[in-house]
Design a protein around this motif. Structure first.
Motif, short mmCIF file in Angstrom:
data_model
loop_
_atom_site.label_atom_id
_atom_site.label_comp_id
_atom_site.label_asym_id
_atom_site.label_seq_id
_atom_site.Cartn_x
_atom_site.Cartn_y
_atom_site.Cartn_z
N SER A 15 0.95 -1.15 -0.03
CA SER A 15 -0.08 -0.11 0.03
C SER A 15 0.80 1.21 -0.10
CB SER A 15 -0.79 0.05 1.39
OG SER A 15 -0.26 0.05 2.25
N GLU A 16 0.30 2.26 -0.29
CA GLU A 16 1.01 3.75 -0.04
C GLU A 16 1.69 3.69 1.16
OE1 GLU A 16 -1.98 6.66 -2.78
OE2 GLU A 16 -2.40 6.38 -0.74
N ALA A 17 0.92 3.12 2.21
CA ALA A 17 1.57 3.35 3.57
C ALA A 17 2.87 2.45 3.77
CB ALA A 17 0.55 2.79 4.83
N ASP A 18 3.02 1.47 2.99
CA ASP A 18 4.18 0.96 2.93
C ASP A 18 5.39 1.29 2.15
OD1 ASP A 18 3.25 -1.45 4.21
OD2 ASP A 18 2.21 -2.08 2.41
N LEU A 19 4.97 2.32 1.12
CA LEU A 19 5.99 2.90 0.41
C LEU A 19 6.46 4.32 0.76
CD1 LEU A 19 4.43 2.81 -3.32
CD2 LEU A 19 5.85 1.31 -1.92
N LEU A 20 5.47 4.83 1.87
CA LEU A 20 6.02 6.10 2.57
C LEU A 20 7.44 6.41 3.23
CD1 LEU A 20 2.59 7.88 3.60
CD2 LEU A 20 4.09 8.41 1.58
N PRO A 21 7.54 4.99 4.05
CA PRO A 21 9.05 5.32 4.86
C PRO A 21 10.07 5.76 3.88
CG PRO A 21 7.78 3.53 5.45
CD PRO A 21 6.88 4.15 4.36
N LYS A 22 10.16 5.19 2.77
CA LYS A 22 11.25 5.50 1.97
C LYS A 22 11.38 7.09 1.78
CE LYS A 22 12.56 2.77 -1.31
NZ LYS A 22 14.02 2.64 -0.67
N GLU A 23 10.09 7.73 1.40
CA GLU A 23 10.11 9.31 1.29
C GLU A 23 10.39 9.86 2.71
OE1 GLU A 23 10.10 12.98 -0.20
OE2 GLU A 23 10.14 11.00 -1.22
N GLU A 24 9.94 9.48 3.76
CA GLU A 24 10.09 9.97 5.08
C GLU A 24 11.45 9.86 5.59
OE1 GLU A 24 8.78 9.18 9.81
OE2 GLU A 24 7.98 7.92 8.03
N PHE A 25 12.37 8.92 5.16
CA PHE A 25 13.59 9.01 5.76
C PHE A 25 14.76 9.05 4.57
CE2 PHE A 25 11.58 5.93 8.76
CZ PHE A 25 11.47 6.71 9.85
N HIS A 26 14.01 9.66 3.51
CA HIS A 26 14.95 10.02 2.19
C HIS A 26 16.20 10.85 2.66
CE1 HIS A 26 15.89 10.49 -2.23
NE2 HIS A 26 15.96 11.66 -1.75
N GLU A 27 15.91 12.02 3.09
CA GLU A 27 17.03 12.66 3.51
C GLU A 27 17.94 12.73 4.71
OE1 GLU A 27 15.30 16.86 3.24
OE2 GLU A 27 14.86 16.88 1.12
N HIS A 28 17.00 12.29 5.77
CA HIS A 28 17.62 11.96 7.04
C HIS A 28 17.30 10.51 7.65
CE1 HIS A 28 18.76 16.14 7.28
NE2 HIS A 28 17.45 16.79 6.99
N GLY A 29 18.19 9.59 7.62
CA GLY A 29 17.90 8.51 8.04
C GLY A 29 17.51 8.50 9.43
N PRO A 30 16.81 7.45 9.97
CA PRO A 30 16.45 7.30 11.14
C PRO A 30 17.63 7.21 12.48
CG PRO A 30 16.01 5.22 10.23
CD PRO A 30 16.55 6.08 9.03
N GLY A 31 17.25 7.74 13.40
CA GLY A 31 18.14 7.63 14.41
C GLY A 31 18.15 6.08 15.23
N MET A 32 19.00 5.89 16.27
CA MET A 32 19.02 4.49 16.64
C MET A 32 17.54 4.35 17.50
SD MET A 32 20.79 1.76 17.27
CE MET A 32 22.30 2.45 16.91
N LEU A 33 17.18 5.33 18.21
CA LEU A 33 15.88 5.21 19.05
C LEU A 33 14.71 4.95 18.12
CD1 LEU A 33 16.22 7.51 21.85
CD2 LEU A 33 16.28 5.20 22.05
N GLU A 34 14.64 5.62 17.13
CA GLU A 34 13.56 5.59 15.89
C GLU A 34 13.66 4.25 15.27
OE1 GLU A 34 10.98 8.25 13.31
OE2 GLU A 34 13.13 8.62 13.27
N GLN A 35 14.91 3.86 14.96
CA GLN A 35 15.08 2.38 14.57
C GLN A 35 14.48 1.26 15.20
OE1 GLN A 35 18.73 1.14 12.38
NE2 GLN A 35 19.55 3.42 12.26
N MET A 36 14.65 1.37 16.79
CA MET A 36 14.13 0.54 17.42
C MET A 36 12.86 0.47 17.67
SD MET A 36 17.41 0.73 20.57
CE MET A 36 16.47 -0.35 21.53
N ARG A 37 12.19 1.63 17.63
CA ARG A 37 10.89 1.67 17.76
C ARG A 37 10.01 1.74 16.91
NH1 ARG A 37 7.42 6.43 17.30
NH2 ARG A 37 9.41 7.61 16.60
N ARG A 38 10.61 1.65 15.57
CA ARG A 38 9.84 1.61 14.17
C ARG A 38 10.48 0.64 13.32
NH1 ARG A 38 8.61 7.28 11.89
NH2 ARG A 38 7.34 5.95 10.12
N LEU A 39 10.69 -0.58 13.65
CA LEU A 39 11.68 -1.45 13.02
C LEU A 39 11.15 -1.68 11.67
CD1 LEU A 39 12.74 -4.01 15.87
CD2 LEU A 39 14.06 -2.35 14.57
#
Length: 221
Positions: A55-79
């Motif tokens: 779905s679109e929701a499955d594609l959006l993380p690529k745009e969300e983290f396009h410029e700035h990759g997720p930090g360590m805490l965010e990676q753990m929270r949103r694996l």
């Protein structure tokens, strides 16, 4: 399908379905969604067995983290989301197992499933999981496009004549903008609430105004 038979998913689903395979790339998925104006696509393999939905929701993380990759805490929270941000094919992007429904399911069942899972579209599959169609929220509303004349005929045939075989001629059925009004006299007072309930259950009826009355010499006085 007879008029007295409840509408099923098979009656309203779209049978021309756009689908992708597990190996379909990110850009091709996005292009297919844009071209066909859909927010989700079933993922199929083999002879058409549904293995997931992207779905679109499955594609959006690529745009969300396009410029700035997720930090360590965010990676753990949103694996799940951060993993999808680095994915390039449907097999890694899709949600699995897919939430599906059978063609013979009733429309209320489909509506409840969509509401419970917070989704807008359901792949329709047979007993082997083979894709047969897609049903959307909009498809479920098709029954409300039935004409007042069609609804009037069904209420009279499947409700009034069925419940009141002797006094159905004294019952008037009128449907306007999907609202059914029942007037007249019947012999059995106990069947009046049944008539209202059955009329309300006719697919496409929006509301019911029941003004039926029992004759003085009828049962249930």
């Amino acid at each position: 399908m007879t008029s007295a038979t409840p509408y099923t998913v098979a009656d309203v689903m779209t049978t021309q379905v756009v689908a992708v395979t597990p190996s379909t790339g990110f850009k091709d998925i996005a292009a297919a969604m844009e071209r066909w104006k859909v927010s989700a696509l079933p993922v199929i393999e083999g002879e058409g067995r549904v293995v997931g939905v992207v779905s679109e929701a499955d594609l959006l993380p690529k745009e969300e983290f396009h410029e700035h990759g997720p930090g360590m805490l965010e990676q753990m929270r949103r694996l799940g989301d951060t993993a999808k941000a680095g994915s390039t094919h449907a097999e890694d992007l899709m949600t699995t197992p897919a939430v599906t429904i059978r063609p013979d399911a009733t429309l209320p069942r489909a509506a409840r499933l969509m509401a419970d899972r917070h989704i807008k579209r359901l792949p329709v599959v047979d007993g082997d999981g083979i894709l047969k169609g897609i049903v959307s929220r909009g498809d479920l509303l098709k029954v409300f496009l039935r004409s007042d004349e069609d609804l009037t005929a069904e209420v009279r045939r499947s409700v009034v004549t069925h419940l009141f075989p002797l006094s159905h001629g004294a019952v008037r059925v009128a449907v306007s903008h999907g609202v059914a009004t029942l007037t007249g006299q019947v012999k059995d007072r106990t069947l009046i609430p049944v008539a209202e309930r059955l009329t309300r259950s006719v697919e496409g009826i929006v509301d019911v105004h029941c003004h039926l009355q029992a004759t003085k010499d009828g049962p249930g006085r």
